[in-house]
Design a protein around this motif. Structure first.
Motif: not given
Lengths: 304, 249
Positions: A51-60, A67-73
């Protein structure tokens, strides 16, 4: 639930295609290797998962979390050992470990059973600043710090780069024991021989995954016949073989050259005999991961 | 055949810690000599002394015929050096780096010009001559870095883990350059953590805790330790003890 799921991830830095359409999943309790040279995109992928870098496309997803919505958890649940040594150089072994435990609101004692094996090896030097440790000891400390909060998933970015063969061997023995404890591990390495120690590997080069499989199957899928050759003057042998039109590829592999041919091996023998190489040996050889990697690299270069 | 390197009981102490402990060996001119050892075994210290960058505590040594205690400037002019941490200037172009190092090594304008052409041709970097070094892939930087290290035709080149992290094809192309230089008579003194690369050396030494524990051809070492590979030889000799007490790496 699969602890790591990566779906069609893309990442560019300006004109550089760091990751191109990466998809794979890591199973529960699996030791998964990301095998490739510097610049292949391994660290970029780790940074996206951590969760230190955002992807341009796709999800993980890590442990089922986005990795984006729940980055803190995610940050609370993963252990991440970055490629560059990133502990506090002027804190001692003990201070670093306590610091990381405190950050994660736990204590060294609470999860001591998890790090005991590793920590005992460096405990005699616990008062020494991290910056003054040898390469192998730094890696062990960094692994302890990544484990101290009992993470659900472990990310290890090139933990053995620049480390000597003895320390590398010890480090992989530790990873095998952690896997037995059920922690899923994603580990990257530029050392091809380490691929054999993983359950499954992804071979990655220039931001693209060339193959995903068990190391055994990757070696099995290598289609060509390899000949091991050697002679007293290896440099001359390499040059002679590369000048031969029946040679497909010729690379040094330790004591021998690994040679693949377009023609029957007798033709090479006939070609080499008048060149009078001393102690010429030609014999069949078994391919390894490195042979497979190099073949896939060449195929990738041809299609680009 | 002359000796490229001679050391006799070469020692370096830092306080009461002995980093390099009375090492004695010779390297022949034109030989590829692998200098192996675990992290912290004392390789870097020994290499820095041989390059004239660090004054030894005791012992004797000559490099390219010059004394490393008293003739360090002559030593530096006769050697090339390349380490994993690049000495190339990232914000200069390929061509500018070549010109810069040519100047440092005291080559004439004419020599620099012809060397630049030769080197760009050999590395097939003509297209990239005007590009910043920072934009080159790692493997190309390493090849360029090596070529620059031998720009002034040194009799010996020291390579400190030159191939770390590169892909398997580039790693072998790099060794092609090493073989080629050795074939021209350049002595190669190289450290590596890749044990397959140890096999490419004519002879290798293995350092453990500041001392040279073994020195021979790869074939003889494997025979002596009844090992299938150099990796096995290395593991037998350098197996870390629990009381690892080194601070350098």
């Amino acid at each position: 639930m699969q602890p790591i799921v990566i779906e069609n991830v893309h990442k560019r830095f300006g004109d550089v295609k760091a990751l191109h359409d990466i998809s794979f999943s890591v199973e529960q309790g699996e030791l998964f290797g990301l095998i490739g040279p510097d610049g292949a995109g391994k660290s970029t992928l780790f940074r996206i998962l951590a969760t230190l870098l955002l992807a341009d496309q796709g999800s993980a997803f890590v442990n089922g979390l986005h990795v984006v919505k729940d980055y803190k958890a995610i940050r609370r649940q993963v252990g991440y050992m970055p490629g560059r040594f990133s502990l506090y150089q002027d804190l001692t072994i003990e201070e670093n470990l306590n610091f990381f435990a405190t950050i994660f609101k736990t204590s060294v004692e609470e999860n001591y059973d998890l790090i005991k094996d590793i920590y005992e090896q460096i405990a005699p030097f616990k008062g020494r600043p991290a910056g003054k440790l040898s390469g192998g000891m730094k890696q062990k400390l960094a692994l302890c710090c990544a484990l101290v909060h009992k993470p659900a998933v472990l990310f290890l970015d090139e933990p053995t780069t620049g480390v000597d063969p003895v320390s590398r061997k010890e480090f992989w023995e530790m990873l095998q024991r952690l896997r037995q404890k059920g922690i899923p591990i994603l580990v990257s390495t530029p050392y091809m021989d380490e691929a054999m120690l993983c359950d499954r590997v992804a071979l990655i080069q220039k931001g693209e995954i060339m193959q995903i499989n068990t190391p055994g199957n990757i070696v099995k899928s290598y289609g060509k016949k390899i000949w091991a050759m050697r002679a007293d003057n290896m440099f001359r042998l390499i040059r002679d073989l590369r000048a031969f039109e029946g040679t497909d590829s010729c690379f040094a592999f330790g004591e021998y050259l690994h040679v693949t041919l377009h023609v029957p091996v007798e033709k090479v023998q006939a070609y080499l005999t008048p060149l009078q190489h001393g102690n010429l040996v030609i014999k069949p050889a078994q391919p390894g991961i490195e042979d497979a990697f190099m073949q896939l690299m060449q195929e990738q270069n041809e299609t680009v | 055949m002359s000796k490229a390197i001679i050391t006799r009981n070469l020692t370096k102490r830092f306080g009461d810690f002995i980093a390099t402990n009375a090492i004695t060996f010779d390297v022949e001119q034109g030989e590829i000599f692998g200098f192996l050892g675990a992290n912290g075994a004392g390789k870097t210290t020994a290499m820095r002394m041989l390059c004239g960058l660090l004054k030894p505590s005791s012992g004797e040594a000559t490099v390219a015929g010059f004394n490393i205690f008293t003739q360090t400037e002559q030593v530096k002019r006769r050697i090339g050096y390349m380490s994993q941490k690049f000495s190339l200037y990232e914000d200069l172009t390929v061509k500018e780096n070549i010109r810069f190092y040519g100047g440092i090594y005291g080559l004439s304008h004419q020599q620099i010009k012809s060397k630049t052409e030769e080197l760009l041709g050999k590395l097939q970097l003509q297209q990239e001559a005007g590009q910043l070094v920072s934009s080159l892939p790692l493997g190309w930087k390493q090849k360029l870095s090596f070529s620059i290290a031998v720009l002034h035709n040194p009799s010996i080149v020291f390579l400190d883990e030159p191939t770390g992290g590169v892909d398997p094809i580039t790693r072998r192309q790099f060794w092609d350059l090493i073989y080629e230089a050795a074939d021209r008579g350049v002595t190669i003194f190289v450290t590596t953590h890749y044990m397959d690369e140890a096999e490419y050396c004519n002879r290798i030494s293995i350092m453990v805790d500041g001392k040279i524990k073994a020195l021979d051809t790869p074939a003889k070492l494997k025979e002596q330790y009844q090992a299938a590979s150099m990796n096995d030889v290395f593991l037998q000799l350098a197996r870390a003890k629990p009381g690892e007490n080194n601070s350098s790496s």
